[in-house]
Design a protein around this motif. Structure first.
Motif, PDB file in Angstrom:
ATOM      1  N   VAL A  21     -29.761  47.235  11.081  1.00  0.00           N
ATOM      2  CA  VAL A  21     -29.137  47.891   9.931  1.00  0.00           C
ATOM      3  C   VAL A  21     -29.786  47.449   8.623  1.00  0.00           C
TER       4      VAL A  21
ATOM      5  N   GLU B 220     -26.940  43.707  12.705  1.00  0.00           N
ATOM      6  CA  GLU B 220     -26.751  43.859  11.268  1.00  0.00           C
ATOM      7  C   GLU B 220     -28.002  43.448  10.480  1.00  0.00           C
TER       8      GLU B 220
ATOM      9  N   THR C 109     -30.645  50.821  16.031  1.00  0.00           N
ATOM     10  CA  THR C 109     -29.283  50.274  15.989  1.00  0.00           C
ATOM     11  C   THR C 109     -28.559  50.409  17.319  1.00  0.00           C
TER      12      THR C 109
END
Length: 334
Positions: free
Chosen positions: A157, A153, A164
């Motif tokens: 991301v 994350e 990812t």
């Protein structure tokens, strides 16, 4: 050294035979037997009888075991009840991804953990020791799947520094030779594919390495502290030997023996326990495949997975013994 290798290999035979017996009995103890497990709950009695005859389950138990053993030795692993493909093909397609990830994780753990543990022991009570002990405690406490999710994350991301998921970027021209993308790129001269594969390995490798790194750091620290108190170390120092000689020949060489054992056990556990990490990063290795096999009661896949992981463990144990004999030649005589 050759006699040691032969002796250790011979000692592995009864271990693998014993495991094959346990797996054989486990298959026969499944609800309704292997035939019902393959056919499912809606199969008729006629279907079950036909499947038992096809699998040789109508023969005496000893004959069944020898057929089971013969299939294992000839790599006839059967067919996946979920995908319909031979189990051997499924494993050869997916296992390199898991091995590549596991090797990356253990390399990170060893390259960082051993020096960090040594430095923490040499500066006992200092800021480096406190930081190493605290960091290793945090690494042990944080679940791997949670760390993998946080890393993905934040760095993939959020910041976009890393991919990812998956093993290669879409559009990368990579020729597959061995199934190991990092190695294939070197063999074929496609170094851009090797670099891309290494970049994809960073986040899942760090996540999977967190617990082994913590364990290796703490074990190295404890082992070095113990060796530093030995008489032969103080004698070497009193003789005026160079500190580098004392540290490498007398301290680290003896301190690494228990650490090598831990590294061997951790390597085997990484290969068998990468399910959640592979799922989070869509890795496409054996972990997610085994998860689906458990959900779908794909017993041919599960049986052979257990055997392969057991074989990996015993081979790693052999490598640990060889490393022992190189570090401490006294082991060769036992």
């Amino acid at each position: 050294m050759l006699r040691l290798i032969v002796r250790r290999l011979l000692q592995l035979v009864p271990t693998l035979l014993g495991l094959s017996v346990l797996l054989f009995l486990w298959l026969r103890m499944l609800p309704g037997g292997p035939a019902s497990a393959r056919l499912g709950e809606r199969a008729t009695e006629a279907d079950r009888i036909a499947m038992e005859a096809a699998l040789g389950l109508d023969k005496p138990l000893w004959d069944q075991y020898f057929i089971f053993l013969r299939d294992l030795l000839t790599l006839d692993m059967g067919v996946s009840t979920r995908t319909g493909r031979p189990v051997w093909e499924e494993f050869t397609q997916r296992f390199p991804a898991t091995v590549e990830l596991g090797v990356t994780a253990i390399l990170i753990a060893v390259v960082v953990g051993v020096p960090l543990g040594y430095l923490a022991a040499r500066h006992r009570g200092g800021w480096m020791d406190v930081g190493a002990v605290s960091g290793s405690l945090i690494g042990i406490c944080i679940p791997v799947f949670f760390l993998a999710f946080i890393l993905k994350e934040i760095f993939a991301v959020g910041l976009g520094w890393f991919p990812t998921g998956s093993r290669l970027t879409t559009g990368i021209n990579a020729t597959e030779v061995t199934g190991f993308h990092t190695l294939d790129g070197i063999l074929t001269g496609e170094l851009d594919a090797t670099g891309d594969a290494l970049w994809h390995l960073v986040l899942p490798g760090i996540a999977l390495a967190s617990i082994p790194l913590a364990v290796i750091t703490r074990m190295t620290r404890a082992s070095v502290l113990e060796v530093l108190q030995e008489d032969y170390v103080r004698t070497a120092e009193s003789k005026g030997l160079h500190q580098r000689v004392v540290r490498l020949r007398h301290v680290m060489r003896n301190a690494l023996l228990p650490v090598i054992t831990a590294i061997g056990l951790l390597t085997g556990s990484l290969l068998s326990g990468a399910v959640l990490t592979e799922s989070i990063f869509s890795w496409g290795g054996i972990g997610s495949f085994i998860r689906d096999a458990i959900d779908g009661r794909d017993y041919p896949v599960l049986t052979n997975f257990i055997l392969i992981i057991a074989l990996v463990y015993v081979l790693i144990n052999l490598l640990v013994d060889l490393a022992y004999s190189l570090i401490d030649p006294r082991v060769r005589v036992h």
